[in-house]
Design an enzyme around this catalytic site. Structure first.
Site, PDB file in Angstrom:
ATOM      1  N   GLY A   1      31.393  52.428 118.895  1.00 24.29           N
ATOM      2  CA  GLY A   1      31.306  52.126 120.140  1.00 24.29           C
ATOM      3  C   GLY A   1      31.257  50.605 120.458  1.00 24.29           C
ATOM      4  N   ARG A  50      25.293  52.596 106.504  1.00 24.54           N
ATOM      5  CA  ARG A  50      24.714  51.251 107.351  1.00 24.54           C
ATOM      6  C   ARG A  50      23.488  50.814 106.341  1.00 24.54           C
ATOM      7  NH1 ARG A  50      24.890  54.490 112.847  1.00 24.54           N
ATOM      8  NH2 ARG A  50      26.789  53.581 113.654  1.00 24.54           N
TER       9      ARG A  50
END
Ligand code: AMP
Length: 394
Positions: free
Chosen positions: A373, A31
């Site tokens: 998600g 990330r």
């Protein structure tokens, strides 16, 4: 990104929610790396970057465990410079530093979730955060499905001066390519534990995909619904009708659904359990299916390698245990083969990303999503709060 950041302070919402070990070393920097192109663009244009993120789920305000200061060594290393840090994202000190930051410098603000206002989407908190920058850049795809202060609410304070960063741009481009622009045949591979988590997405995919492959624990609800004996495999008995409805809808819309034909079964949920491979409809009492079998692998591989667009979400079995990883690994490899032949492949959703990384195949697929998600919600709803906020009030 078309904005030029020369002499501007870019307030960038990044997703630095990275895993740390007990000594607070970053164990997976994916990330952080995903945010670099945007940060570098700002610096190369001649601007400065103020980075804000959450880390983990702190419950009661500031906690050392969740401090973003632990990320500084890794951030300094990958950026090749010293990043400044301030231990409170809206303190006077933080505004003093951000207002005096020079072009070419980077400042990291402390964990946004040390303030409850962040997750509540508090407008005043968002307004305070907004004071840190001239231009708001949303580059946190992993939290774009949350209407939090820094991911959505803040956008209103930059009516003309906001943009997506490269990470979100890349994510949106690849999802749209898969869902709306992909070359046929489009195959969606769905796995993981539960049907209930994936119902809406399955229903959406029936309108888009040519083939839907169903593996993992969720496959057994389908097998049982079709009259099979699944022993003590994972099942959601309240979703049997849903499974039948999905199959009927797919048939009506001429979408091929592939359910496993055989399974690797075990007499308990352990890598040391006794195992055998059986017809998926005849799993003996006391046994559970923990992976797809070799026949199924062959069928799935054939479909995947003949696809031109591929979406993969969820493992085919309990790939965390070596005796039940074969199906997941073979699907991952088939996706790489198809990609090599020219298919566009998007891997998204926590555990399939973990799987592709486990086999070091991340660089042999077209795109690995940074937001599990968020990706699923985007496919389900067609947009996300963090995306809408950017598009709506400019
Ligand atoms: P999800 O988060 O829904 O994608 O589920 C991922 C989890 O499903 C992984 O931790 C897998 O170990 C688990 N899983 C996959 N196949 C099975 C199975 N046949 N039985 C039980 N768990 C499974």
């Amino acid at each position: 990104m078309t904005i030029n950041f020369k002499n501007k302070k870019a307030l960038i919402r990044v997703d630095f929610n990275v895993p740390l070990d007990a000594q607070f070393n970053v164990t997976d920097n994916t990330r952080i790396l995903a945010a670099l192109p945007t940060i570098k663009k700002v610096l190369e244009d001649g601007g400065s970057a103020i980075l804000m993120s959450h880390l983990g789920r702190p419950k009661d305000g500031p906690t050392d465990k969740y401090s973003l200061k632990h990320l500084l060594p890794e951030l300094n290393r990958v950026l090749g410079m010293q990043v400044k840090f301030v231990d409170d994202c809206i303190s006077e000190e933080s505004f003093r530093i951000s207002s005096s930051i020079k072009d070419g410098e980077v400042l990291l603000l402390e964990n946004l979730r040390f303030y409850k206002e962040e997750e509540k989407g508090d407008v005043e908190f968002a307004e305070k955060l907004a004071k840190h920058g001239d231009i708001y850049v949303n580059d946190a795809f992993g939290t774009a499905h949350r209407a939090h202060a820094s991911t959505a609410i803040i956008a209103q304070f930059f009516p003309q001066n906001k943009t997506f960063g490269y990470c979100i741009e890349g994510e949106l481009k690849s999802i749209n390519k898969v869902l709306n622009d992909g070359k046929k045949p489009f195959t969606a591979i769905m796995g993981g534990a539960k049907v209930s988590d994936k119902i809406v997405i399955l229903q959406q995919l029936i309108d888009k995909a040519d083939n839907i492959i169903i593996g993992g624990g969720m496959a057994f609800t389908f097998v049982k619904a079709m009259g099979g004996n699944i022993g003590k495999s994972l099942v959601e008995d309240d979703r049997l009708q849903t499974a039948l409805d999905i199959l009927a809808d797919a048939k009506k819309k001429k979408v091929n659904i592939y359910i496993p034909v055989d399974a690797t079964i075990a007499d308990n949920f352990s890598n040391e359990a006794n195992i055998k491979m059986v017809d998926v409809k005849n799993i003996p009492e006391g046994w559970m299916g923990l992976d797809i079998g070799h026949e199924t692998e062959k069928i799935f591989n054939e479909v995947v390698s003949n696809s031109n667009t591929i979406l993969w979400n969820g493992p085919m079995g309990v790939f965390e245990m070596s005796n039940f990883e074969s199906g997941t690994k073979s699907v991952a490899e088939a996706i790489c083969v198809a990609t090599k032949k020219g298919a566009f492949s998007l891997i998204g959703g926590g555990d399939s990303v973990a799987a592709i990384n486990k086999y070091n195949l991340g660089n042999q697929v077209s795109y690995v999503s940074t937001g599990g998600g968020a990706l699923l919600e985007y496919i389900e709803a067609g947009t996300l709060p963090g995306i809408d906020a950017m598009l709506n009030n400019s």
